[in-house]
Write a protein that holds these residues in place. Structure first.
Motif, PDB file in Angstrom:
ATOM      1  N   PHE A 203       0.826  -1.208   0.000  1.00  0.00           N
ATOM      2  CA  PHE A 203       0.000   0.000   0.000  1.00  0.00           C
ATOM      3  C   PHE A 203       0.863   1.261   0.000  1.00  0.00           C
ATOM      4  O   PHE A 203       1.998   1.233   0.488  1.00  0.00           O
ATOM      5  CB  PHE A 203      -0.871   0.045   1.263  1.00  0.00           C
ATOM      6  CG  PHE A 203      -1.975  -0.993   1.313  1.00  0.00           C
ATOM      7  CD1 PHE A 203      -2.327  -1.732   0.201  1.00  0.00           C
ATOM      8  CD2 PHE A 203      -2.673  -1.211   2.491  1.00  0.00           C
ATOM      9  CE1 PHE A 203      -3.358  -2.674   0.250  1.00  0.00           C
ATOM     10  CE2 PHE A 203      -3.702  -2.149   2.559  1.00  0.00           C
ATOM     11  CZ  PHE A 203      -4.043  -2.883   1.439  1.00  0.00           C
ATOM     12  N   ASP A 204       0.289   2.372  -0.473  1.00  0.00           N
ATOM     13  CA  ASP A 204       0.979   3.647  -0.268  1.00  0.00           C
ATOM     14  C   ASP A 204       0.607   4.166   1.129  1.00  0.00           C
ATOM     15  O   ASP A 204      -0.196   3.545   1.842  1.00  0.00           O
ATOM     16  CB  ASP A 204       0.660   4.649  -1.381  1.00  0.00           C
ATOM     17  CG  ASP A 204      -0.830   4.992  -1.440  1.00  0.00           C
ATOM     18  OD1 ASP A 204      -1.550   4.718  -0.454  1.00  0.00           O
ATOM     19  OD2 ASP A 204      -1.287   5.528  -2.459  1.00  0.00           O
ATOM     20  N   ASP A 205       1.183   5.310   1.515  1.00  0.00           N
ATOM     21  CA  ASP A 205       0.995   5.810   2.880  1.00  0.00           C
ATOM     22  C   ASP A 205      -0.463   6.008   3.240  1.00  0.00           C
ATOM     23  O   ASP A 205      -0.901   5.687   4.349  1.00  0.00           O
ATOM     24  CB  ASP A 205       1.729   7.146   3.057  1.00  0.00           C
ATOM     25  CG  ASP A 205       3.202   6.905   3.311  1.00  0.00           C
ATOM     26  OD1 ASP A 205       3.584   5.726   3.476  1.00  0.00           O
ATOM     27  OD2 ASP A 205       3.964   7.885   3.309  1.00  0.00           O
ATOM     28  N   LEU A 206      -1.196   6.552   2.277  1.00  0.00           N
ATOM     29  CA  LEU A 206      -2.601   6.854   2.533  1.00  0.00           C
ATOM     30  C   LEU A 206      -3.399   5.577   2.810  1.00  0.00           C
ATOM     31  O   LEU A 206      -4.158   5.476   3.787  1.00  0.00           O
ATOM     32  CB  LEU A 206      -3.173   7.551   1.295  1.00  0.00           C
ATOM     33  CG  LEU A 206      -4.239   8.605   1.550  1.00  0.00           C
ATOM     34  CD1 LEU A 206      -3.657   9.748   2.354  1.00  0.00           C
ATOM     35  CD2 LEU A 206      -4.776   9.112   0.206  1.00  0.00           C
ATOM     36  N   ALA A 207      -3.201   4.591   1.947  1.00  0.00           N
ATOM     37  CA  ALA A 207      -3.920   3.322   2.117  1.00  0.00           C
ATOM     38  C   ALA A 207      -3.451   2.608   3.386  1.00  0.00           C
ATOM     39  O   ALA A 207      -4.266   2.000   4.094  1.00  0.00           O
ATOM     40  CB  ALA A 207      -3.713   2.437   0.893  1.00  0.00           C
ATOM     41  N   ALA A 208      -2.153   2.707   3.687  1.00  0.00           N
ATOM     42  CA  ALA A 208      -1.638   2.059   4.906  1.00  0.00           C
ATOM     43  C   ALA A 208      -2.283   2.692   6.140  1.00  0.00           C
ATOM     44  O   ALA A 208      -2.637   2.000   7.103  1.00  0.00           O
ATOM     45  CB  ALA A 208      -0.123   2.179   4.966  1.00  0.00           C
ATOM     46  N   HIS A 209      -2.447   4.011   6.100  1.00  0.00           N
ATOM     47  CA  HIS A 209      -3.089   4.705   7.217  1.00  0.00           C
ATOM     48  C   HIS A 209      -4.533   4.222   7.378  1.00  0.00           C
ATOM     49  O   HIS A 209      -4.982   3.894   8.478  1.00  0.00           O
ATOM     50  CB  HIS A 209      -3.047   6.221   6.966  1.00  0.00           C
ATOM     51  CG  HIS A 209      -3.600   7.025   8.098  1.00  0.00           C
ATOM     52  ND1 HIS A 209      -3.605   8.390   8.114  1.00  0.00           N
ATOM     53  CD2 HIS A 209      -4.191   6.654   9.250  1.00  0.00           C
ATOM     54  CE1 HIS A 209      -4.168   8.813   9.233  1.00  0.00           C
ATOM     55  NE2 HIS A 209      -4.537   7.781   9.934  1.00  0.00           N
ATOM     56  N   ALA A 210      -5.250   4.183   6.244  1.00  0.00           N
ATOM     57  CA  ALA A 210      -6.652   3.748   6.295  1.00  0.00           C
ATOM     58  C   ALA A 210      -6.736   2.306   6.797  1.00  0.00           C
ATOM     59  O   ALA A 210      -7.609   1.964   7.609  1.00  0.00           O
ATOM     60  CB  ALA A 210      -7.278   3.872   4.908  1.00  0.00           C
TER      61      ALA A 210
END
Ligand SMILES: C[S@@+](CC[C@H](N)C(=O)[O-])C[C@H]1O[C@@H](n2cnc3c(N)ncnc32)[C@H](O)[C@@H]1O
Length: 408
Positions: A203-210
């Motif tokens: 995942f990218d950072d955004l998806a990892a955060h979500a």
């Protein structure tokens, strides 16, 4: 909208344009289509799922990183000893073709934990993987560890592969699902243990955060999350705290319920210091280590095993004393320094822990666990560049281990 964007929005996967194009070409060839615009216009629903199958990485194997299964089994047994009437729930997401949840089911069976006490749910985005998981049939590629005694016990040779027995299959409920589409309101706090390994790395950072937020919701306040080593830093940035459990990358919620079950290595917060008041000067250490005679392997292993047992039992002073005795005769024992790092860190002596782990990797540059711990410490102290460097070294060791079948 292009294929990459659609795939990324649907799955969270950080897919390159080249991979998306390759998948699209492959899928169009399967369908006998030549017009990419027409294909993109039809790219939704079941067609998007079919395209997704071509970009997921379903790589997994049985008892991958086995320390996680022992740690999870310990946790289950401790919990059941405290609350025998309270069944536990475990989630494996992503479960790929079932290798991870079935490994957990076998570990529980070997430990004598009866099926009604633990329910295991297994979810993966890929329909193909889920169908394989339900079938429970594996090729030799799924058996990569050195110890394959479990294969004799739970599998039968069949059709050029191995068929998992019904008793273990029945312990796991497998279904298709997308992490980002789970009914989090209904599932909030449902899971005592969540395995989410080797997903956030894609995942990218955004998806990892979500994803971290969803995992936080799914996990009970006193639950345990198991991740891949490279995923720990991202989870620590988003509401989790790393636990020092030997051989596993486990996390808990960052603001845990004070009544939570403590894993062995965190039990003795108040134990007195085990780190020598004056650590030996660095140059003296490096000189001595370079000229150390070869150790007597059996003796060394025995002393290290004793030190681990003490550390696991919360006797940090005893573990450290054994390590220092060992180092007095064999100053080149990387593992003794590793254990000293662990027991120091368990007592909040972070600088001493870092020093011991640096000594450990000086002596054995391929010491994977020490590199991971150093990466985590650097990340926690805000030194992203150093963390990255240790993480990359650990990743290289990890990749080498996989190809060499677990050898360091
Ligand atoms: C490398 S496997 C990891 C399997 C197992 N956890 C392990 O560590 O061996 C990654 C899996 O993630 C699944 N996956 C990718 N995106 C997902 C999502 N958004 N929700 C659920 N599963 C997903 C893929 O289908 C693939 O089977």
């Amino acid at each position: 909208m292009n294929a990459r964007r659609l795939l990324q929005d649907a799955t969270g996967l950080n897919i390159t344009e080249a991979d998306a194009q390759r998948a699209m070409r492959e899928r169009m060839a399967q369908l006998g289509m030549a017009d990419s615009h027409a294909y993109l216009r039809a790219l939704a629903g079941s067609e998007l799922s079919a395209l997704t199958e071509l970009v997921v990485v379903p790589e997994s194997w049985l008892f991958r990183d086995p320390g996680a299964f022992s740690a999870a089994t310990d946790f289950v047994q401790r919990r059941l000893a405290l609350h025998p009437a309270r069944p536990l729930r475990i989630l494996s997401l992503p479960c790929a073709s079932g290798e991870e949840p079935y490994s957990m089911a076998m570990a529980l069976d070997m430990a004598g934990v009866a099926p009604p006490s633990v329910r295991i749910d297994a979810i993966d985005l890929s329909q193909v993987s889920v169908r394989r998981a339900i079938a429970g049939h594996y090729t030799r590629n799924a058996f990569r560890g050195a110890d394959l005694a479990f294969r004799e016990r739970y599998f039968m040779e069949q059709g050029g592969g191995y068929q998992l027995c019904d008793a273990i299959r029945a312990r796991v409920g497998v279904r298709q699902g997308n992490l980002f589409e789970l009914d989090t309101a209904a599932l909030a706090g449902s899971y005592d243990i969540v395995f989410c390994r080797n997903l956030l790395i894609y995942f990218d950072d955004l998806a990892a955060h979500a994803a971290a937020k969803i995992l936080h919701t799914l996990l009970a306040d006193d639950g345990l999350l198991f991740a891949g080593y490279a995923e720990v830093p991202a989870l620590c940035r988003h509401g989790f705290a790393a636990l020092r459990i030997r051989g596993a990358f486990a996390l808990e919620k960052a603001a845990p319920d004070p009544k939570r079950l403590a894993p062995p290595l965190r039990r003795a917060q108040a134990v007195r210091s085990v780190v020598p008041a004056q650590a030996e000067p660095q140059e003296a250490f490096f000189r001595a280590a370079r000229h150390a005679p070869a150790p007597a392997a059996a003796q060394l292993d025995d002393a290290l095993a004793q030190a681990w047992r003490r550390a696991d039992g919360g006797d940090f002073a005893g573990a450290a004393a054994l390590c220092h005795t060992l180092l007095a005769t064999d100053p080149s024992s990387a593992d003794a320094y590793f254990i000293l790092g662990i027991v120091s860190e368990c007592q909040g002596q972070v600088a001493a822990a870092a020093d011991y782990w640096r000594r450990c990797v000086y002596l054995r540059p391929g010491h994977y666990e020490a590199l991971c711990h150093l990466a985590l410490l650097a990340r926690q102290s805000g030194d992203a560049q150093v963390a990255e460097a240790y993480q990359e070294r650990a990743a290289r060791i990890y990749a080498r281990r996989q190809t060499q079948g677990g050898a360091e």
